[in-house]
Design a protein around this motif. Structure first.
Motif, mmCIF file in Angstrom:
data_model
loop_
_atom_site.group_PDB
_atom_site.id
_atom_site.type_symbol
_atom_site.label_atom_id
_atom_site.label_comp_id
_atom_site.label_asym_id
_atom_site.label_seq_id
_atom_site.Cartn_x
_atom_site.Cartn_y
_atom_site.Cartn_z
ATOM 1 N N GLY A 16 0.983 -1.130 0.112
ATOM 2 C CA GLY A 16 -0.041 -0.184 -0.119
ATOM 3 C C GLY A 16 0.881 1.254 0.018
ATOM 4 N N CYS A 17 0.786 1.946 1.145
ATOM 5 C CA CYS A 17 1.754 3.382 0.908
ATOM 6 C C CYS A 17 2.791 3.013 2.059
ATOM 7 C CB CYS A 17 0.619 4.414 1.471
ATOM 8 S SG CYS A 17 0.138 4.149 3.403
ATOM 9 N N ALA A 18 3.124 1.854 2.111
ATOM 10 C CA ALA A 18 4.570 1.679 2.808
ATOM 11 C C ALA A 18 5.584 2.140 2.468
ATOM 12 C CB ALA A 18 4.570 0.039 3.226
ATOM 13 N N ILE A 27 5.869 9.409 -3.742
ATOM 14 C CA ILE A 27 5.110 8.390 -3.068
ATOM 15 C C ILE A 27 5.279 9.136 -1.540
ATOM 16 C CG2 ILE A 27 5.188 6.156 -2.134
ATOM 17 C CD1 ILE A 27 6.002 4.930 -4.641
ATOM 18 N N LEU A 28 4.220 9.198 -1.108
ATOM 19 C CA LEU A 28 3.830 9.409 0.341
ATOM 20 C C LEU A 28 4.426 8.588 1.286
ATOM 21 C CD1 LEU A 28 3.012 11.771 2.428
ATOM 22 C CD2 LEU A 28 0.650 10.885 2.280
ATOM 23 N N GLN A 32 6.505 10.467 6.880
ATOM 24 C CA GLN A 32 5.748 11.819 6.271
ATOM 25 C C GLN A 32 4.478 11.626 6.881
ATOM 26 O OE1 GLN A 32 6.451 11.668 2.131
ATOM 27 N NE2 GLN A 32 7.993 13.086 2.114
ATOM 28 N N PHE A 33 3.886 10.517 7.187
ATOM 29 C CA PHE A 33 2.338 10.465 7.294
ATOM 30 C C PHE A 33 2.031 10.222 8.584
ATOM 31 C CE2 PHE A 33 -1.782 8.307 7.381
ATOM 32 C CZ PHE A 33 -2.475 9.175 6.729
ATOM 33 N N ASP A 120 2.226 -0.750 14.088
ATOM 34 C CA ASP A 120 3.624 -0.548 14.283
ATOM 35 C C ASP A 120 3.822 1.010 14.475
ATOM 36 O OD1 ASP A 120 4.306 -3.026 13.895
ATOM 37 O OD2 ASP A 120 5.183 -2.654 11.962
ATOM 38 N N ARG A 121 3.011 1.851 13.991
ATOM 39 C CA ARG A 121 3.355 3.390 13.985
ATOM 40 C C ARG A 121 2.454 4.153 14.772
ATOM 41 N NH1 ARG A 121 7.395 5.317 10.216
ATOM 42 N NH2 ARG A 121 8.076 3.358 8.975
ATOM 43 N N ILE A 122 1.333 3.772 15.185
ATOM 44 C CA ILE A 122 0.428 4.649 15.864
ATOM 45 C C ILE A 122 0.913 4.817 17.263
ATOM 46 C CG2 ILE A 122 -1.904 4.711 16.793
ATOM 47 C CD1 ILE A 122 -3.043 3.898 14.087
ATOM 48 N N PRO A 123 1.538 3.682 17.859
ATOM 49 C CA PRO A 123 2.060 3.917 19.253
ATOM 50 C C PRO A 123 2.812 4.889 19.434
ATOM 51 C CG PRO A 123 1.860 1.635 18.763
ATOM 52 C CD PRO A 123 1.380 2.167 17.513
#
Length: 475
Positions: A16-18, A27-28, A32-33, A120-123
């Motif tokens: 996906g956007c990984a 590519i975002l 950056q997100f 993985d990222r939200i924490p």
């Protein structure tokens, strides 16, 4: 160079956007997100879209029918189906290169990778701690649901639990994990997701709840024949603080005005007008009715309509045999077609149907409980109470005085009638070992032992040399 491009294309599809090791500037990437609370919410929303319905022919929006349910004794490819891969699925002559099977695999892993990134990222995002924990558990619920689908469809599958962020062989070439390992992860994800809220306000309707996690977990245990655990978890849903109950009228289960109601534990959300309408409404509506732009491709198998007693209130909600033209007012009759996903409010363009697709609803939890209790202890009073609640709503007499095998058959029959065309039949025939017998009886005589699992898509094996093939589908 060609192989590198193939791997790159595969990685983009999988991730996906990984962030990739060599990502174009356009590519975002995730660095950056994933920075703000709004990013976290958007990320989990994208998992819902990828896992449930992101427009087009997606998992819960027709692909489940074309990818496996159409193999069963409930559904056939209608005369208007021109896709040879769909016709092959219906006749069980499909191969390892079948495009519906390939798409089903691909969509699962795209959604799983989106869930992995969120987990993985939200924490690491500075935001409201309660909302952060909730979003992670929503992503875990969806990942658990997706892997539950995969392990039932293919058995051993690659178990990917972190974002794909590299084009290295170690990242892209993943072997199939043992079935027990996959189920262990499914149970772990759903167990964590039990901590989700019991309900949401109307603005968040359709999000996963703690009750949804418990309901799917009960189904996992049922599939694994862990009867005591299945019954106990189903009872937590039945007697829990969630407010679930059967609608008084079966028709309200498939009524746009009452969607996301007390019986709908978790559903794929469909909304017409923005590319996320329920395509099943169009594929199930016959052509030739003036003013109705239908596809008319998905048809009930012969004899399914006749399974219902004339006084079974579910029959005329599950099927329809006539429709009034919105342009000339005439009534057109036709052989039985599936009606559950038809939205009268979008009659001129059924593709825009606002009817949701149930993933699991309260009636199924009652039947899970009844089946599990019977397998564990025989047909107890509690087991009868559960199945008879479903039958009473359908207008049928209560069951009584059955042997354990007799009660088992009654539950199997009730599941078929209650959950017709909700994409449960193939799973039920597989988990109970009745696939070959049932399909032969329905005239689908190409069925073989290998059809208890789907073939691993050949295009995936062309990319990943570590992927083995399921038994009976070649080397």
């Amino acid at each position: 160079m060609k192989k590198y491009l193939l791997l790159y294309t595969f990685a983009v599809a999988l991730s996906g956007c990984a962030k990739l090791t060599e990502a174009p500037d356009s590519i975002l990437v995730t660095d950056q997100f994933y920075r703000t609370q709004e990013d976290a919410i958007a990320a989990v929303n994208s998992v819902y879209n990828g896992a449930l319905n992101n427009g087009g022919i997606t998992m819960y929006n027709r692909l489940f029918n074309l990818g496996f349910e159409i193999q069963t004794d409930d559904v056939i490819a209608g005369q208007r189906v021109t896709n040879i891969d769909v016709r092959a699925m219906s006749s069980l002559t499909h191969s390892t290169s079948n495009d519906r099977v390939s798409e089903l695999w691909r969509e699962h892993y795209v959604a799983i990778n989106s869930a992995n990134i969120a987990i993985d990222r939200i924490p690491n995002i500075e935001m409201d701690s309660e909302l952060r924990a909730r979003l992670v558990n929503e992503a875990k619920f969806l990942r658990g649901l997706l892997y539950f689908n995969l392990v039932r469809l293919w058995g051993e599958v690659p178990l990917v639990l972190h974002e794909v962020s590299s084009l290295s062989k170690e990242s892209l070439y993943v072997s199939r994990a043992p079935v027990e390992d996959v189920y262990r992860q499914v149970i772990a994800d759903l167990t964590d997701a039990q901590g989700l809220p019991p309900a949401y306000n109307s603005a968040n309707a359709g999000r996963a709840t703690g009750g949804a996690a418990k309901a799917v977990l009960a189904k996992v245990y049922l599939t694994r024949k862990e009867w005591g655990k299945a019954a106990a978890k189903a009872q937590e849903v039945i007697g829990g603080p969630y407010g679930y109950d059967l609608f008084t009228n079966f028709s309200d289960v498939f009524n746009v005005a009452t969607k996301n109601g007390k019986e709908h534990i978790f559903s794929a959300q469909c909304k017409g007008g923005n590319g996320q309408g329920n395509r099943l409404a169009s594929s199930c509506t016959p052509v030739g009715i003036p003013g109705v732009a239908a596809a008319g491709t998905d048809e009930p198998a012969k004899g399914t309509y006749e399974l219902y007693a004339a006084n079974d209130k579910r029959r005329d909600v599950t099927f329809f045999t006539k429709l009034v033209s919105p342009t000339n007012g005439q009534t057109y009759t036709f052989p039985p077609r599936f009606y559950k996903y038809f939205d009268p409010g979008t009659i001129t363009n059924p593709t825009e149907s606002n009817q949701n697709v149930p993933v699991i609803r309260f009636a199924e939890v009652l039947l899970i409980y009844a089946e599990a209790v019977n397998e564990e202890s025989g047909p107890t009073t509690a087991a009868y109470d559960a199945i008879n609640r479903v039958r009473a709503r359908a207008g049928l007499a209560p069951l009584a005085s059955l042997s354990q095998p007799g009660f088992r058959k009654a539950v199997y029959d009730e599941r078929r009638l209650e959950l017709m065309f909700e994409f449960q039949r193939w799973f039920d025939l597989v988990r109970t070992g009745r696939l070959i017998e049932a399909l032969n009886a329905a005239g689908k005589t190409n069925v073989q032992e290998k059809h208890y699992l789907l073939p691993v898509p050949q295009r995936e094996r062309d990319v990943n040399p570590k992927l083995s093939q399921n038994k009976g589908w070649g080397s």
